[in-house]
Design a protein around this motif. Sequence first.
Motif, mmCIF file in Angstrom:
data_model
loop_
_atom_site.group_PDB
_atom_site.id
_atom_site.type_symbol
_atom_site.label_atom_id
_atom_site.label_comp_id
_atom_site.label_asym_id
_atom_site.label_seq_id
_atom_site.Cartn_x
_atom_site.Cartn_y
_atom_site.Cartn_z
ATOM 1 N N CYS A 1 71.690 87.656 -37.963
ATOM 2 C CA CYS A 1 71.774 86.840 -36.758
ATOM 3 C C CYS A 1 71.481 85.389 -37.136
ATOM 4 C CB CYS A 1 70.773 87.334 -35.723
ATOM 5 S SG CYS A 1 70.596 86.224 -34.312
ATOM 6 N N CYS B 1 67.754 84.430 -35.245
ATOM 7 C CA CYS B 1 66.488 85.089 -35.573
ATOM 8 C C CYS B 1 66.495 85.777 -36.933
ATOM 9 C CB CYS B 1 66.110 86.096 -34.488
ATOM 10 S SG CYS B 1 67.099 87.600 -34.510
ATOM 11 N N CYS C 1 72.482 88.377 -32.636
ATOM 12 C CA CYS C 1 72.053 89.678 -32.134
ATOM 13 C C CYS C 1 72.060 89.637 -30.603
ATOM 14 C CB CYS C 1 70.663 90.022 -32.667
ATOM 15 S SG CYS C 1 69.335 89.060 -31.932
ATOM 16 N N CYS D 1 69.389 87.205 -28.969
ATOM 17 C CA CYS D 1 69.686 85.774 -29.140
ATOM 18 C C CYS D 1 70.926 85.373 -28.349
ATOM 19 C CB CYS D 1 69.852 85.436 -30.616
ATOM 20 S SG CYS D 1 68.299 85.554 -31.522
#
Length: 238
Positions: free
Chosen positions: A50, A53, A64, A67
């Motif tokens: 991601c 993160c 992800c 996020c």
Amino acid sequence: MRKLRKTAEFLLDMIYPKKCPLCHEVLKDRNKLLCGKCAGKIRPFSSSLCMKCGKPVKMEEEYCVVCREGGHYFTEGRSIFPYGEIWRQSLVRFKYYGCREYGDFYAKAMSVYGRRYLERWKPQLIVPVPLHPAKKRMRGFNQAAYLAERLSCYTGIPWTDSLVLKIRNTRSQKKLDALQRRNNLRKAYEVTHKLDDISILVVDDVYTTGSTMDAMAICLTEAGAQAVYFLTVCAGRQ
Ligand SMILES: [Zn+2]
Ligand SMILES: [Zn+2]
């Protein structure tokens, strides 16, 4: 001179043998950070991650689920290794059984594998996730501060553990809506100084749900930080 150093090393080995931070076996070569077996066994994250993160995502995805829905308050962050049983045992020895020197290996790995992120983010200050004073008294040290200090040594980025204080333990976030969640997180930490538009790197051992990093990011941003990044040794499942 050389002979003297050899003797000193020999004595040091007798009194205090250096152990592999992952399997706890005695290291034959004092200059190595890991034993050969473990060096072959652990691998840093290498699949698609991601972009915010750093958690693993499917190949075609950039972010992800969390996020994508704007669920985090930090700017960006990465973890170096996937959390598993080997890491769990290693971190327990590091945090609770006095194997502080394991932190040297963790921080070294953060500086080597995290280098490309640090070069892009250019953080001006490293800040460890603080422990509540009562917890710190019980444990004797803050593992994140140890990592921050070592990482500062390896990267040359200054660090401080007096900027953020843990003032309250956060309640479970599960039943809270977005605003309640933010307020809950905000109450956990206190930033002791106003910040002058600087970018900060928060350091910890494990990243799981991200609520700790969110809380740190909310408080640091409100104090004036321009960006809040994080780097952790491991990332585990939610
Ligand atoms: Zn080993
Ligand atoms: Zn994410």
